[in-house]
Design a protein around this motif. Structure first.
Motif, PDB file in Angstrom:
ATOM      1  N   LYS A   1       0.832  -1.216   0.000  1.00  0.00           N
ATOM      2  CA  LYS A   1       0.000   0.000   0.000  1.00  0.00           C
ATOM      3  C   LYS A   1       0.861   1.258   0.000  1.00  0.00           C
ATOM      4  O   LYS A   1       0.593   2.199  -0.752  1.00  0.00           O
ATOM      5  N   SER A   2       1.886   1.295   0.844  1.00  0.00           N
ATOM      6  CA  SER A   2       2.733   2.491   0.940  1.00  0.00           C
ATOM      7  C   SER A   2       3.435   2.776  -0.378  1.00  0.00           C
ATOM      8  O   SER A   2       3.506   3.923  -0.838  1.00  0.00           O
TER       9      SER A   2
ATOM     10  N   ARG B   1       2.919   6.018  -3.267  1.00  0.00           N
ATOM     11  CA  ARG B   1       4.043   6.850  -3.699  1.00  0.00           C
ATOM     12  C   ARG B   1       4.271   6.742  -5.202  1.00  0.00           C
ATOM     13  O   ARG B   1       4.736   7.695  -5.843  1.00  0.00           O
TER      14      ARG B   1
ATOM     15  N   THR C   1      -2.253   7.936   4.745  1.00  0.00           N
ATOM     16  CA  THR C   1      -1.008   8.185   4.015  1.00  0.00           C
ATOM     17  C   THR C   1      -1.260   9.166   2.888  1.00  0.00           C
ATOM     18  O   THR C   1      -0.481  10.108   2.668  1.00  0.00           O
TER      19      THR C   1
ATOM     20  N   ARG D   1      -1.751  12.774   4.411  1.00  0.00           N
ATOM     21  CA  ARG D   1      -0.576  13.436   4.990  1.00  0.00           C
ATOM     22  C   ARG D   1       0.479  13.719   3.913  1.00  0.00           C
ATOM     23  O   ARG D   1       1.087  14.785   3.894  1.00  0.00           O
TER      24      ARG D   1
ATOM     25  N   ARG E   1       0.427  17.273  13.143  1.00  0.00           N
ATOM     26  CA  ARG E   1       1.799  16.763  13.020  1.00  0.00           C
ATOM     27  C   ARG E   1       2.387  17.093  11.651  1.00  0.00           C
ATOM     28  O   ARG E   1       3.591  17.157  11.494  1.00  0.00           O
TER      29      ARG E   1
ATOM     30  N   ALA F   1       7.982   9.074  15.704  1.00  0.00           N
ATOM     31  CA  ALA F   1       8.570   8.328  14.585  1.00  0.00           C
ATOM     32  C   ALA F   1       7.457   8.107  13.564  1.00  0.00           C
ATOM     33  O   ALA F   1       6.625   7.230  13.739  1.00  0.00           O
ATOM     34  N   SER F   2       7.428   8.924  12.518  1.00  0.00           N
ATOM     35  CA  SER F   2       6.352   8.816  11.536  1.00  0.00           C
ATOM     36  C   SER F   2       6.878   8.984  10.122  1.00  0.00           C
ATOM     37  O   SER F   2       7.400  10.049   9.759  1.00  0.00           O
ATOM     38  N   ALA F   3       6.716   7.926   9.330  1.00  0.00           N
ATOM     39  CA  ALA F   3       7.131   8.003   7.922  1.00  0.00           C
ATOM     40  C   ALA F   3       6.223   8.954   7.152  1.00  0.00           C
ATOM     41  O   ALA F   3       6.647   9.552   6.159  1.00  0.00           O
ATOM     42  N   GLN F   4       4.997   9.097   7.619  1.00  0.00           N
ATOM     43  CA  GLN F   4       4.081   9.986   6.902  1.00  0.00           C
ATOM     44  C   GLN F   4       4.513  11.440   7.083  1.00  0.00           C
ATOM     45  O   GLN F   4       4.465  12.226   6.132  1.00  0.00           O
TER      46      GLN F   4
ATOM     47  N   ARG G   1       9.694   3.697   7.881  1.00  0.00           N
ATOM     48  CA  ARG G   1       9.768   3.186   6.506  1.00  0.00           C
ATOM     49  C   ARG G   1      10.335   4.251   5.570  1.00  0.00           C
ATOM     50  O   ARG G   1       9.980   5.438   5.656  1.00  0.00           O
TER      51      ARG G   1
ATOM     52  N   ILE H   1       4.642  -1.256  12.910  1.00  0.00           N
ATOM     53  CA  ILE H   1       3.563  -0.429  13.486  1.00  0.00           C
ATOM     54  C   ILE H   1       2.170  -0.860  13.013  1.00  0.00           C
ATOM     55  O   ILE H   1       1.211  -0.759  13.774  1.00  0.00           O
ATOM     56  N   ASP H   2       2.055  -1.362  11.782  1.00  0.00           N
ATOM     57  CA  ASP H   2       0.728  -1.745  11.278  1.00  0.00           C
ATOM     58  C   ASP H   2       0.362  -3.188  11.614  1.00  0.00           C
ATOM     59  O   ASP H   2      -0.748  -3.638  11.316  1.00  0.00           O
TER      60      ASP H   2
ATOM     61  N   GLU I   1       1.360   5.359  19.455  1.00  0.00           N
ATOM     62  CA  GLU I   1       0.863   5.693  18.102  1.00  0.00           C
ATOM     63  C   GLU I   1      -0.307   4.816  17.668  1.00  0.00           C
ATOM     64  O   GLU I   1      -1.114   5.214  16.828  1.00  0.00           O
TER      65      GLU I   1
ATOM     66  N   LYS J   1      -4.357   5.329  14.879  1.00  0.00           N
ATOM     67  CA  LYS J   1      -4.407   4.707  13.547  1.00  0.00           C
ATOM     68  C   LYS J   1      -5.859   4.739  13.041  1.00  0.00           C
ATOM     69  O   LYS J   1      -6.655   5.535  13.515  1.00  0.00           O
TER      70      LYS J   1
HETATM   71  C1  S3P Z   1       2.727   4.740   6.309  1.00  0.00           C
HETATM   72  C2  S3P Z   1       3.314   5.045   7.511  1.00  0.00           C
HETATM   73  C3  S3P Z   1       2.792   4.568   8.805  1.00  0.00           C
HETATM   74  C4  S3P Z   1       1.799   3.432   8.663  1.00  0.00           C
HETATM   75  C5  S3P Z   1       0.820   3.675   7.556  1.00  0.00           C
HETATM   76  C6  S3P Z   1       1.531   3.867   6.227  1.00  0.00           C
HETATM   77  C7  S3P Z   1       3.313   5.275   5.074  1.00  0.00           C
HETATM   78  O1  S3P Z   1       2.168   5.629   9.474  1.00  0.00           O
HETATM   79  O2  S3P Z   1       1.106   3.217   9.874  1.00  0.00           O
HETATM   80  O3  S3P Z   1      -0.084   2.586   7.429  1.00  0.00           O
HETATM   81  O4  S3P Z   1       2.975   4.770   3.969  1.00  0.00           O
HETATM   82  O5  S3P Z   1       4.140   6.188   5.157  1.00  0.00           O
HETATM   83  P1  S3P Z   1       3.024   6.657  10.403  1.00  0.00           P
HETATM   84  O6  S3P Z   1       4.142   7.106   9.603  1.00  0.00           O
HETATM   85  O7  S3P Z   1       2.073   7.748  10.753  1.00  0.00           O
HETATM   86  O8  S3P Z   1       3.410   5.826  11.591  1.00  0.00           O
END
Ligand code: S3P
Length: 442
Positions: free
Chosen positions: A27-28, A32, A101, A104, A132, A172-175, A200, A320-321, A344, A348
């Motif tokens: 999905k991520s 992208r 995702t 954000r 955030r 800690a957030s990849a988003q 991630r 995290i997921d 965190e 979700k």
């Molecule tokens: C994601 C980052 C994660 C994850 C989400 C997908 C992404 O969220 O929980 O399902 O694709 O960057 P956070 O970065 O808010 O933890």
């Protein structure tokens, strides 16, 4: 989204898993691929795209901004990129459904465009924290309005000059990281983001794959403005977050031996494997290769007696997921499993600590929620009725629990399984799970 349509997953007790399975695309990475492919010069071809509702929301958003996108058809998408400055103002608000995702990352990407845009989502997405991302973007000079609670709808006022930022992320957030990197492509100076723990890194990998240079230095990643994205071809790996349901399922069901093919094994996403192995799972990783700039492998998982552990906190952002289904693993393990440092999970698609604790208790499991985690004492699982609160991963986690339940489990409000894993019940039944999906009206 489901407007009264109550999809119910019904799980009959027992079953074991065998055979070979490919899970849908990541999905991520799929989100992208649409974002960067749209902003690239030239035509990008994507294979293995996840045709889930979240990713389709992203795809439709870019179509609404004037990007010509063919497909998806059997996971193939062809994106005719419009270049860094080629997006057009959409005629309506962009509705992003359940996709955090998408919202954000798009907020960052759109903050530096010349036009105004409004981002909306479903009830769950409209209650998730957006400050955030809006706060650091405002520091860069963006103008974005949220509700008084800091939630969507988001009104982004375009035409602002964005400046660089040196941002220490509080969570800690990849988003958040990705949002700022995407905004950084449109800023006047460099954007530097430092993360408190590894998250991630798909955005960084894909930017490099599209030829946009970034610099990484330990926990800091830096992007300079003025680069270009060049179209490319990419294959989306199988989603480890979807594979996770089967890693747990085949571990807890007796006499199981299951192979999962082509799973993304990015080191910022492999916490679920590390945690399950620490609990005693039998997972073999083989046939390692690369796809779309991401490491990929096949996984073989066999039944094992799991034991309770204190989950190492450094694994939390890397898994995290996967906690909904890891809680099911804990319910089947010998002894106590303790999760800490996972606050965190409360923000979700649902409050995954509370909703999972309620569900586990509904089927007779000894689970105690804490502010930042859970204590679960392994034992037997009974039957019962679960409310997934419209959270796809809660629904699928309890479908896995059925393998060790003594009676039928009925899971309500499961329409959103389609956000990340279309045809879940069909694929799961194909390898031995006793799960079926029925649509009814609540
Ligand atoms: C994601 C980052 C994660 C994850 C989400 C997908 C992404 O969220 O929980 O399902 O694709 O960057 P956070 O970065 O808010 O933890």
């Amino acid at each position: 989204m489901s407007s009264g349509n109550n999809v119910v997953l019904t799980v009959e007790p027992g079953g074991s898993l065998s055979g070979t399975l490919s899970v849908p695309g990541d999905k991520s990475v799929s989100h992208r691929s649409i974002m960067l492919g749209s902003l690239a010069e030239g035509t990008t071809e994507v294979e293995g795209f996840l045709e889930g509702e979240d990713n389709l929301a992203t795809l439709n958003a870019f179509r609404a901004m004037g990007v010509d996108i063919e497909g998806p058809s059997n996971g193939r998408v062809v994106i005719h990129g419009v270049g860094m400055h080629g997006l057009q103002a959409p005629s309506e608000p962009l509705y992003l459904g359940n996709a955090g995702t998408s919202m954000r990352l798009l907020t960052g990407l759109l903050a530096g465009q010349a036009f105004n845009v409004e981002l909306t989502g479903d009830t769950s997405l409209s209650s998730r924290p957006m400050r955030r991302v809006t706060e650091p973007l405002a520091e860069m000079g963006a103008q974005i309005q949220t509700t008084g609670d800091g939630t969507a709808p988001l009104h982004i006022h375009g035409g602002q000059e964005l400046h660089g930022i040196d941002f220490d992320m509080p969570v800690a957030s990849a988003q958040v990281k990705s949002c700022l990197l995407l905004a950084g492509m449109y800023a006047q100076e460099a954007v530097r983001v430092t993360e408190p723990a590894p998250t991630r890194d798909h955005t960084e990998r894909m930017l490099e794959g599209f030829g946009y240079p970034i610099q990484r230095d330990g926990a800091t990643v830096c992007i300079e403005p003025g680069g270009q994205l060049k179209a490319c071809s990419l294959t989306v790996p199988g989603d480890i977050s979807s594979a996770a349901f089967f890693l747990v399922a085949a571990s807890i069901a007796p006499d199981s031996d299951l192979t999962l093919k082509g799973i993304g094994l990015n080191p910022t996403r492999d916490g679920v494997i590390n945690i399950l192995r620490a609990m005693g799972a039998d997972i073999e990783v083989f046939n390692k290769r690369q796809a779309g700039g991401e490491p990929v492998a096949d996984l073989r998982v066999r039944t094992a007696q799991l034991k309770g552990i204190h989950i190492p906190e450094d694994q939390v952002p890397l898994a995290i997921d996967e906690f909904p289904v890891l809680f099911i693993a804990a319910a089947c393990a010998e002894g106590e499993t303790l999760l800490t440092g996972a606050h965190e999970l409360r923000v979700k698609e649902s409050d995954r600590i509370q909703v999972m604790a309620d569900g586990l208790r509904a089927v007779g499991v000894d689970a105690t929620p804490t502010d930042d985690g859970m204590v679960i004492r392994g034992g037997s699982i009974g039957g019962g009725e679960i409310d997934s609160h419209g959270d796809h991963r809660i629904a699928m986690a309890f479908a896995v629990a059925g393998l060790r339940a003594s009676d039928t489990i009925a899971i309500n409000d499961c329409a959103n399984v389609d956000t990340s894993f279309p045809r879940f019940a069909e694929l799961a039944s194909g390898v031995g799970m006793r799960v079926s999906s029925t649509a009814g009206y609540s």
